[in-house]
Motif scaffolding. Structure first.
Motif, PDB file in Angstrom:
ATOM      1  N   SER A  57       1.603  -1.453  -3.383  1.00  0.00           N
ATOM      2  CA  SER A  57       2.524  -0.408  -3.848  1.00  0.00           C
ATOM      3  C   SER A  57       3.438   0.065  -2.718  1.00  0.00           C
ATOM      4  O   SER A  57       4.633   0.299  -2.930  1.00  0.00           O
ATOM      5  CB  SER A  57       1.756   0.775  -4.442  1.00  0.00           C
ATOM      6  OG  SER A  57       0.891   1.338  -3.483  1.00  0.00           O
ATOM      7  N   ASP A  60       5.993  -2.721  -2.117  1.00  0.00           N
ATOM      8  CA  ASP A  60       6.991  -2.715  -3.188  1.00  0.00           C
ATOM      9  C   ASP A  60       7.979  -1.559  -3.025  1.00  0.00           C
ATOM     10  O   ASP A  60       9.188  -1.733  -3.242  1.00  0.00           O
ATOM     11  CB  ASP A  60       6.318  -2.642  -4.559  1.00  0.00           C
ATOM     12  CG  ASP A  60       5.546  -3.903  -4.903  1.00  0.00           C
ATOM     13  OD1 ASP A  60       5.787  -4.966  -4.280  1.00  0.00           O
ATOM     14  OD2 ASP A  60       4.683  -3.826  -5.806  1.00  0.00           O
ATOM     15  N   GLN A  61       7.482  -0.389  -2.654  1.00  0.00           N
ATOM     16  CA  GLN A  61       8.373   0.759  -2.434  1.00  0.00           C
ATOM     17  C   GLN A  61       9.325   0.491  -1.274  1.00  0.00           C
ATOM     18  O   GLN A  61      10.500   0.850  -1.338  1.00  0.00           O
ATOM     19  CB  GLN A  61       7.561   2.025  -2.165  1.00  0.00           C
ATOM     20  CG  GLN A  61       6.858   2.555  -3.393  1.00  0.00           C
ATOM     21  CD  GLN A  61       5.905   3.688  -3.070  1.00  0.00           C
ATOM     22  OE1 GLN A  61       5.590   3.963  -1.919  1.00  0.00           O
ATOM     23  NE2 GLN A  61       5.431   4.349  -4.120  1.00  0.00           N
TER      24      GLN A  61
END
Length: 183
Positions: A57, A60-61
């Motif tokens: 996550s 991805d951010q």
């Protein structure tokens, strides 16, 4: 006469304050009362940060924020067949963990303002696979006295748990002030 108080809009949270999403697995390891105490520690480790886990996550951010969507970072299925068998963090994501690592490695009570001044010799000797834990070791290499503070050159070596090779080695240059920074 100029004020030595840092304006509230520039001060930000207290030094060592870490927003919840960025917290590692512990608290600052080493505390100093005064900035000038560091000068005697040239060539020595100032501290070692908490371990931080780098999850998909976060990768991805970072890809979303920077526009770097290379498959080695963002496509777990394709990356599984790639050179590392999984996705890996962007080098610049790894580097961007420096501020939170600094904050969990050591703090200086009388510092009211810290400014990132730049970097020297940044290298990424090994990949940082998703799910890995990483921490930083900080060694003071140079000290330069400035009006109201000091410029510090700190060698940072980011260690990945279970790996002999660091994932990032850099010299971070920061300016730390115990009074307002000169204009």
């Amino acid at each position: 006469m100029r004020s030595t108080k840092v304006p509230s809009e520039l001060a930000g949270p207290p030094q060592g304050h870490i927003p919840e999403p960025f917290k590692g697995e512990g608290s600052p390891v080493r505390r100093f009362a005064r900035l000038d105490e560091l000068q005697a520690l040239l060539g020595q480790e100032l501290g070692c940060s908490d371990w931080m886990r780098v999850e998909q996550s976060r990768i991805d951010q970072f890809a979303q924020a920077t526009g770097d969507h290379q498959w080695i970072h963002t496509d777990p299925a394709r990356a599984a067949a790639g050179p590392y068998g999984t996705t890996v963090a962007h080098g610049f994501l790894t580097l961007s963990l420096l501020p939170v690592m600094f904050a969990t490695a050591f703090e200086v009570a009388d510092v009211t303002l810290g400014i990132n001044y730049g970097l020297n010799r940044v290298r990424f000797p090994a990949p940082l696979p998703v799910g890995s834990r990483v921490r930083g070791h900080f060694v003071l290499r140079e000290w330069q006295t400035l009006p109201g503070g000091a410029q510090l050159t700190v060698e940072v070596s980011m260690e990945r748990e279970g790996s002999a090779k660091p994932v990032c080695v850099a010299e971070s240059i920061s300016r730390r002030f115990v009074t307002a920074a000169p204009v």
